[in-house]
Structure formats: C-alpha cells, structure tokens
Scaffold this motif. Sequence first.
Motif, short mmCIF file in Angstrom:
data_model
loop_
_atom_site.label_atom_id
_atom_site.label_comp_id
_atom_site.label_asym_id
_atom_site.label_seq_id
_atom_site.Cartn_x
_atom_site.Cartn_y
_atom_site.Cartn_z
N GLN A 55 0.83 -1.21 0.00
CA GLN A 55 0.00 0.00 0.00
C GLN A 55 0.86 1.26 0.00
O GLN A 55 0.58 2.21 -0.73
CB GLN A 55 -0.94 -0.01 1.21
N LYS A 56 1.92 1.26 0.78
CA LYS A 56 2.80 2.43 0.88
C LYS A 56 3.39 2.80 -0.48
O LYS A 56 3.54 3.99 -0.79
CB LYS A 56 3.91 2.17 1.90
N GLU A 59 0.70 4.70 -2.28
CA GLU A 59 0.54 6.02 -1.67
C GLU A 59 1.60 6.98 -2.20
O GLU A 59 1.30 8.11 -2.57
CB GLU A 59 0.66 5.94 -0.15
N ARG A 66 -2.67 7.95 3.26
CA ARG A 66 -2.85 6.55 3.65
C ARG A 66 -4.34 6.18 3.72
O ARG A 66 -4.75 5.12 3.23
CB ARG A 66 -2.19 6.33 5.01
N SER A 67 -5.14 7.03 4.33
CA SER A 67 -6.57 6.72 4.48
C SER A 67 -7.26 6.63 3.12
O SER A 67 -8.12 5.76 2.91
CB SER A 67 -7.25 7.77 5.35
N THR A 68 -6.88 7.50 2.19
CA THR A 68 -7.47 7.47 0.85
C THR A 68 -7.13 6.16 0.15
O THR A 68 -8.02 5.49 -0.41
CB THR A 68 -6.96 8.66 0.01
N SER A 70 -6.18 3.37 1.51
CA SER A 70 -6.82 2.26 2.24
C SER A 70 -8.24 2.03 1.72
O SER A 70 -8.64 0.89 1.48
CB SER A 70 -6.89 2.60 3.72
N ASP A 71 -8.99 3.11 1.58
CA ASP A 71 -10.36 3.02 1.08
C ASP A 71 -10.40 2.47 -0.34
O ASP A 71 -11.23 1.62 -0.66
CB ASP A 71 -11.05 4.39 1.11
N ILE A 73 -8.14 0.59 -1.90
CA ILE A 73 -7.75 -0.83 -1.90
C ILE A 73 -8.88 -1.71 -1.37
O ILE A 73 -9.16 -2.76 -1.93
CB ILE A 73 -6.45 -1.03 -1.10
N LEU A 74 -9.53 -1.26 -0.31
CA LEU A 74 -10.65 -2.02 0.24
C LEU A 74 -11.75 -2.22 -0.80
O LEU A 74 -12.24 -3.34 -1.00
CB LEU A 74 -11.21 -1.33 1.49
N GLU A 77 -10.63 -4.60 -3.48
CA GLU A 77 -10.65 -5.97 -2.95
C GLU A 77 -12.08 -6.50 -2.96
O GLU A 77 -12.34 -7.64 -3.36
CB GLU A 77 -10.09 -5.94 -1.52
N ARG A 84 -4.91 -9.06 -0.83
CA ARG A 84 -3.75 -8.77 0.02
C ARG A 84 -3.19 -10.11 0.49
O ARG A 84 -3.92 -10.95 1.00
CB ARG A 84 -4.15 -7.95 1.23
#
Length: 147
Positions: A55-56, A59, A66-68, A70-71, A73-74, A77, A84
């Motif tokens: 993820q990094k 980013e 990070r929060s953006t 994360s959303d 990728i979720l 998925e 993951r």
Amino acid sequence: MAEPFRIGSQIKVLSNLLMREIGNSACAKSADEATGNNMFIIRYLAQRKNEDVFQKDLEEFFSVRRSTMSDIILRMEQKGFLIRKPVLHDRRLKKLVLTEKGENIHTMMESVVFQTEEKLTLGFSTEEKETLSYLLEKLRRNLETEI
C-alpha cells in the motif's frame, strides 16, 4: 478582464477529461465497476507483478494519503480486482496482488490507455512529449518538496 493563467486549473481540467475519456470507453464500461483510479492502480500492479508491491508504494507513487489509499484498496478488494497476501519475511506486511479478474481488466484496458495517450498527445513531436514529461515531473517535485 481576462482570467489569470492558472496551471493548477488546467491540470485539474485535463485530469477530469482524461478520467472521462478512459471511463467512457467500451472496455471500461464492461470492466465491472472499475473506476479510472482503479485502472491506474491495476496498471501499476500489472507492470510490477514480479515485485512485492505494498500500500505504501501506491501512496507514494500516486501521492495520496494513507486513508485514501486504504479506502481505494478495500473497494478494489471487494470488487475482486486484487487481494492482500502476507509476505514470508514479515506477516504484518500484506503485498497487493491482482486477481485473475484484475489481470483481465488490465489486458482489456491496455489498448484504451494507449489510444488515450495517442489522442492526448496528437500533433506533439517526440521532443515536445519529452519536454512536457520533464516539466510535469518538475511540477510534481516542486509540490513534493517541503519549503
């Protein structure tokens, strides 16, 4: 009175038009709810399928928080575009891997991306493309640099 030259506004408009161009393609419409952002991430992962991508990495490459990411990728998925997977050397780390569905979308979209790039730079010489790429990278570095 003429509006002052605003490069940021021009970049935003170009970004919107680029996302619309890709999103309106027949391939994109058949790609099961994959947004323009999803397409860029899928392409990034496909180009690095023999590497561990985290993820990094996304980013940093896409310059998002990070929060953006994360959303995003979720949701990707949940749509079945990626999974993951834990890495052997550190179970806390999860590498991002395209699923078969993600790979199929990448294959379909490559021609759309190529055609869009061709349309975007229509009438540009090789030298102009190189200069534009250099200048855009310079703009990016300027924004990433702390003053």
